[in-house]
Motif scaffolding. Structure first.
Motif, PDB file in Angstrom:
ATOM      1  N   ASP A 176     -72.302  69.194  29.493  1.00  0.00           N
ATOM      2  CA  ASP A 176     -73.720  68.983  29.797  1.00  0.00           C
ATOM      3  C   ASP A 176     -74.049  67.495  29.938  1.00  0.00           C
ATOM      4  O   ASP A 176     -73.393  66.650  29.332  1.00  0.00           O
ATOM      5  CB  ASP A 176     -74.521  69.580  28.628  1.00  0.00           C
ATOM      6  CG  ASP A 176     -75.928  69.977  29.011  1.00  0.00           C
ATOM      7  OD1 ASP A 176     -76.339  69.749  30.156  1.00  0.00           O
ATOM      8  OD2 ASP A 176     -76.622  70.542  28.138  1.00  0.00           O
ATOM      9  N   ASP A 177     -75.063  67.200  30.732  1.00  0.00           N
ATOM     10  CA  ASP A 177     -75.606  65.829  30.856  1.00  0.00           C
ATOM     11  C   ASP A 177     -74.519  64.815  31.200  1.00  0.00           C
ATOM     12  O   ASP A 177     -74.551  63.681  30.716  1.00  0.00           O
ATOM     13  CB  ASP A 177     -76.288  65.377  29.550  1.00  0.00           C
ATOM     14  CG  ASP A 177     -77.408  66.317  29.137  1.00  0.00           C
ATOM     15  OD1 ASP A 177     -77.997  66.954  30.021  1.00  0.00           O
ATOM     16  OD2 ASP A 177     -77.684  66.410  27.937  1.00  0.00           O
ATOM     17  N   GLU A 234     -78.318  69.257  37.728  1.00  0.00           N
ATOM     18  CA  GLU A 234     -79.421  69.608  36.826  1.00  0.00           C
ATOM     19  C   GLU A 234     -80.739  69.015  37.317  1.00  0.00           C
ATOM     20  O   GLU A 234     -80.767  67.923  37.888  1.00  0.00           O
ATOM     21  CB  GLU A 234     -79.195  68.975  35.450  1.00  0.00           C
ATOM     22  CG  GLU A 234     -78.044  69.487  34.638  1.00  0.00           C
ATOM     23  CD  GLU A 234     -78.158  68.973  33.206  1.00  0.00           C
ATOM     24  OE1 GLU A 234     -77.753  67.828  32.939  1.00  0.00           O
ATOM     25  OE2 GLU A 234     -78.687  69.723  32.367  1.00  0.00           O
TER      26      GLU A 234
HETATM   27 MG    MG Z   1     -78.317  69.381  30.644  1.00  0.00          MG
END
Ligand code: MG
Ligand code: C2E
Ligand code: MG
Ligand code: MG
Length: 279
Positions: A176-177, A234
């Motif tokens: 993620d991220d 995202e």
């Molecule tokens: Mg994220």
């Protein structure tokens, strides 16, 4: 109250620091109560395939509505939960809820659940995941766990072992991220991720033709392809952002453009057959 020379600066910011600490303490108390009193719920945001536009799954995102303070953002309370050692019970509650609610979705739709680094320090975590899958009836290949690069900062052997044990259950992992944290890439070869999630900050930059953001997305897409991983962009909000990440070769998109996080019931309705007009 201290009044001596040079004490002025202290006086200026100490009350603020104190207020911050006090606010955190209140939030921590309220959060403990939230777990017991059913104030948490989970919402689901669609993740859409660029090719074909089908829904590949949903990301589960926790929500907290306090009876007096109203809705409190996870960006605010998750860090408090992490500090107060409340993230394990909250994370397990989210996992159980998401698996149970997703079990009724069509068979190829996945659910992604965020996992904090702290949860991976618990050697029992793989057992918790296995039990949750068994109780909910969700098959392992429909569960994705999202972790951030911060898990790898300390080269914590325990956390990596736990990650590999949950992988062995047949679940998927996504990163993620990506690009916002620790940037040594060595761990990518030691842990099998299915998907790299490219942070919204790069999506915004790329759509504005920021050279660095474009270069980073291109590099991540190439890296993912050569390691056999997919990429998700995202926070795609606009048609222009969608067009940009599509042209850069991202496989999946998530963001307000396709849908805001919604209740499990609304998510299920996206799969219901369209109603025919009567008569
Ligand atoms: Mg994220
Ligand atoms: P995340 O995992 O990166 O989740 C994506 C965040 O981006 C979500 O914020 C989502 O609502 C938001 N978002 C989605 N599409 C868009 C868009 O088009 N534009 C913009 N500006 N934002 C978009 P949310 O729900 O406030 O969650 C914030 C963070 O809190 C999450 O970031 C995640 O790190 C954490 N979090 C949320 N739920 C959980 C949980 O159950 N457990 C843990 N450990 N962390 C959680
Ligand atoms: Mg996430
Ligand atoms: Mg993000």
């Amino acid at each position: 109250r201290a009044k001596g020379e040079g004490g002025g600066m202290h006086c200026a910011y100490e009350p603020q620091l104190h207020a911050k600490a006090e606010e955190r303490r209140q939030l921590e108390l309220a959060l403990r109560e939230a777990l017991e009193k059913d104030q948490l719920h989970v919402v689901y945001q669609p993740v859409v395939r660029v090719e074909g536009g089908g829904i590949s799954g949903f990301e589960a995102l926790v929500r907290w509505t306090h009876p007096e303070m109203g809705p409190i953002s996870p960006a605010k309370f998750i860090p408090v939960a992490e500090d107060a050692r409340l993230i394990a019970p909250i994370g397990e509650w989210v996992l159980r809820t998401a698996c149970r609610e997703a079990a009724g979705w069509p068979g190829d739709v996945r659910v992604a659940v965020n996992v904090s680094p702290e949860q991976l320090t618990n050697p029992q975590f793989p057992t918790v995941v296995a039990q949750t899958l068994a109780q909910s009836g969700l098959s392992a290949d429909r569960l994705e766990l999202e972790v951030t690069e911060s898990v790898f900062i300390n080269e914590d052997a325990g956390a990596i072992k736990v990650l590999n044990q949950v992988l062995a259950l047949g679940i998927r992992l996504s990163l993620d991220d990506f690009g916002t944290g620790y940037s040594s890439l060595g761990y990518l070869s030691r842990t099998k991720f299915s998907t790299i999630k490219i942070d919204r900050s790069f999506v915004v930059g790329a759509a504005n033709n920021v050279a660095e953001s474009l270069a980073i997305i291109r590099a991540v897409v190439t890296l993912a392809q050569s390691l056999g991983m997919a990429t998700t962009a995202e926070g795609v909000e606009t048609e222009a952002e969608l067009a940009m990440v599509r042209s850069l070769g991202c496989n999946k998109v998530q963001g307000f453009y396709y849908g805001r996080p919604m209740s499990a019931g609304d998510a299920a309705m996206l799969f219901a057959p369209p109603r025919r007009a009567l008569g």
